[in-house]
Design a protein around this motif. Structure first.
Motif, PDB file in Angstrom:
ATOM      1  N   LEU A   5       0.827  -1.208   0.000  1.00  0.00           N
ATOM      2  CA  LEU A   5       0.000   0.000   0.000  1.00  0.00           C
ATOM      3  C   LEU A   5       0.861   1.259   0.000  1.00  0.00           C
ATOM      4  N   LYS A   6       1.858   1.297   0.853  1.00  0.00           N
ATOM      5  CA  LYS A   6       2.720   2.481   0.928  1.00  0.00           C
ATOM      6  C   LYS A   6       3.500   2.688  -0.366  1.00  0.00           C
ATOM      7  N   LEU A  10       0.585   5.381  -1.340  1.00  0.00           N
ATOM      8  CA  LEU A  10       0.803   6.504  -0.426  1.00  0.00           C
ATOM      9  C   LEU A  10       2.074   7.282  -0.692  1.00  0.00           C
ATOM     10  N   TRP A  11       3.114   6.626  -1.169  1.00  0.00           N
ATOM     11  CA  TRP A  11       4.373   7.320  -1.427  1.00  0.00           C
ATOM     12  C   TRP A  11       4.444   7.909  -2.831  1.00  0.00           C
ATOM     13  N   VAL A  12       3.509   7.582  -3.696  1.00  0.00           N
ATOM     14  CA  VAL A  12       3.587   8.062  -5.083  1.00  0.00           C
ATOM     15  C   VAL A  12       2.507   9.083  -5.428  1.00  0.00           C
ATOM     16  N   LEU A  21      -8.203  10.785  -0.304  1.00  0.00           N
ATOM     17  CA  LEU A  21      -7.440   9.661   0.253  1.00  0.00           C
ATOM     18  C   LEU A  21      -8.349   8.465   0.490  1.00  0.00           C
ATOM     19  N   ARG A  22      -9.506   8.696   1.057  1.00  0.00           N
ATOM     20  CA  ARG A  22     -10.457   7.612   1.332  1.00  0.00           C
ATOM     21  C   ARG A  22     -10.865   6.905   0.046  1.00  0.00           C
ATOM     22  N   GLN A  23     -11.185   7.671  -0.986  1.00  0.00           N
ATOM     23  CA  GLN A  23     -11.576   7.087  -2.267  1.00  0.00           C
ATOM     24  C   GLN A  23     -10.422   6.304  -2.893  1.00  0.00           C
ATOM     25  N   ALA A  24      -9.212   6.835  -2.810  1.00  0.00           N
ATOM     26  CA  ALA A  24      -8.046   6.140  -3.360  1.00  0.00           C
ATOM     27  C   ALA A  24      -7.795   4.832  -2.619  1.00  0.00           C
TER      28      ALA A  24
END
Length: 61
Positions: A5-6, A10-12, A21-24
């Motif tokens: 996940l990260k 989250l990192w890209v 963020l929630r939708q992603a």
């Protein structure tokens, strides 16, 4: 899963709102469960493994 996940979300990407963020996260979860092949599951998707695990219980009921 957390490392995946990260490294893949989250990192890209950056998010302007918590809702983005929630939708992603929801979309990533759907994609991960339906398309990612997991080695420890015999290179099957999490959805396929879950379906196989639930089938015997459904038949017994």
């Amino acid at each position: 899963f957390i490392r995946t996940l990260k490294e893949n979300l989250l990192w890209v990407r950056t998010f302007d709102t918590v809702e983005q963020l929630r939708q992603a996260l929801l979309e990533f979860g759907r994609t991960y469960n339906s398309t990612w092949l997991i080695e420890r599951h015999g290179f099957r998707t999490p959805n396929a493994v879950r379906k196989d695990q639930l089938s015997p219980a459904a038949l017994a009921a």
